[in-house]
Design an enzyme around this catalytic site. Structure first.
Site, PDB file in Angstrom:
ATOM      1  N   THR A 178       0.950  -1.184   0.293  1.00 39.50           N
ATOM      2  CA  THR A 178      -0.057   0.086  -0.067  1.00 39.50           C
ATOM      3  C   THR A 178       0.949   1.314   0.179  1.00 39.50           C
ATOM      4  O   THR A 178       1.598   1.511   0.979  1.00 39.50           O
ATOM      5  CB  THR A 178      -0.881  -0.047   1.177  1.00 39.50           C
ATOM      6  OG1 THR A 178      -1.492  -1.134   1.119  1.00 39.50           O
ATOM      7  CG2 THR A 178      -2.076   1.135   1.045  1.00 39.50           C
TER       8      THR A 178
ATOM      9  N   LYS B  60      -6.843   0.678  -3.108  1.00 43.19           N
ATOM     10  CA  LYS B  60      -6.396   0.114  -2.011  1.00 43.19           C
ATOM     11  C   LYS B  60      -6.309   1.053  -0.912  1.00 43.19           C
ATOM     12  O   LYS B  60      -6.921   0.672   0.182  1.00 43.19           O
ATOM     13  CB  LYS B  60      -4.858  -0.311  -2.327  1.00 43.19           C
ATOM     14  CG  LYS B  60      -4.398  -1.121  -1.035  1.00 43.19           C
ATOM     15  CD  LYS B  60      -5.176  -2.426  -0.387  1.00 43.19           C
ATOM     16  CE  LYS B  60      -4.728  -2.720   0.923  1.00 43.19           C
ATOM     17  NZ  LYS B  60      -3.382  -3.097   0.944  1.00 43.19           N
TER      18      LYS B  60
END
Length: 296
Positions: free
Chosen positions: A88, A164
């Site tokens: 991420t 995400k």
């Protein structure tokens, strides 16, 4: 396939192990050393950055910059390799990675994953994939051992990173929502297990609510995903909001609330615990205020 892997934390080690079990030759490097059964460990990240495909599962922008950019690993990588960043990371850094990989002649795809370590071990991660379709073609053998499903977000790699970040933001909102529901119901003697059974059996039966209601009910916050990393992801969400919602100066009310609460959770000593511990912090603070009020 010949696959490089960089970053063997709880998630990365499970992914790399599954790739090796599927018959791929996996060559891996980890900042803190260690070894994973069935995987060839190498001494430098440059040695892992070869072959057909390289996956990185490092914790945040700075780690990727240090390991691959500042070190010169990317610039010296062989042409033709495709790099999948499964972490991420910020949208801004994803854009920089697109440019740096193009300059180095290396393919780049954003491929962040949804799932906790147990999901990774089961090979059932959800992969959020974006980048040039010419690079995505032929990667089914890579995804088959690690993913339950691959979600195609199109040709622009940073889109996957935005998705995400948004998903992680929504998970924290669910955690905080369950914590506040416990405050309301447990205060009148309703056992949280009974409340969560009702919740899961009626309105909120998704995996996020299943996972985190169990964690909250048991009060066990061994880290699957650390609170300090959850705070990092909420910071990324606020940075992205400043770009995508400029008319509000990037201020989104629910995001602001969970960012502040996760920050307080980390400062309250929960940094290394699972980010579900934000619920424990919320419930404990509410009880403390109730006791203080009762004392007058």
């Amino acid at each position: 396939m010949d696959i490089g892997f960089i970053g063997l934390g709880a998630m990365g080690s499970a992914m790399a192990r599954n790739l090796a079990k599927a018959g791929h030759h996996v060559r891996a490097w980890n900042r803190s050393g260690g070894a994973v059964e069935g995987i060839e460990m190498v001494a430098t990240p440059a040695e892992a950055f070869t072959g057909d495909v390289v996956l990185t599962m490092l914790s945040e922008d700075g780690a990727i910059r240090e390991v691959l950019l500042d070190s010169g690993v990317l610039d010296s990588a062989p042409n033709g390799v495709t790099h999948l960043v499964c972490s991420t990371i910020s949208v801004a850094f994803a854009r920089e990675l697109v440019e740096r990989h193009a300059a180095a002649g290396v393919g780049y795809l954003s491929a962040p994953v949804l799932g906790r370590p147990d999901v990774a071990a089961a090979g059932q991660l959800n992969v959020i994939l974006a980048g040039p379709s010419v690079l995505r073609a032929g990667l089914d053998p890579v995804f088959a051992p690690i993913a339950g499903k691959v979600w195609d977000m199109g040709e622009e790699a940073p889109r996957a990173n935005a998705v995400k970040i948004a998903c992680n933001m929504m998970i924290t909102m669910a955690i905080e929502g369950m914590a506040e529901a416990v405050v309301l119901t447990e205060g009148l003697g309703v056992e949280r297990e009974a409340f969560f059974e009702l919740m899961l059996g009626t309105l909120f039966g998704s995996r996020v609510y299943q996972n985190y209601s169990g964690i909250i009910a048991e009060g066990k916050y061994e880290p699957g995903f650390k609170a300090v990393l959850g705070l990092k992801d909420l910071r990324l969400a606020k940075e992205l909001a400043a770009e995508t919602a400029p008319g509000t100066q990037g201020r989104l009310p629910m995001l602001d609330a969970v960012h502040a609460q996760m920050g307080a959770t980390v400062e309250g000593g929960y940094a290394a615990r699972d980010w579900g511990a934000m619920a424990d912090y919320t419930i404990a603070r509410a009880r403390a205020r109730a006791r203080a009020k009762a004392r007058g």
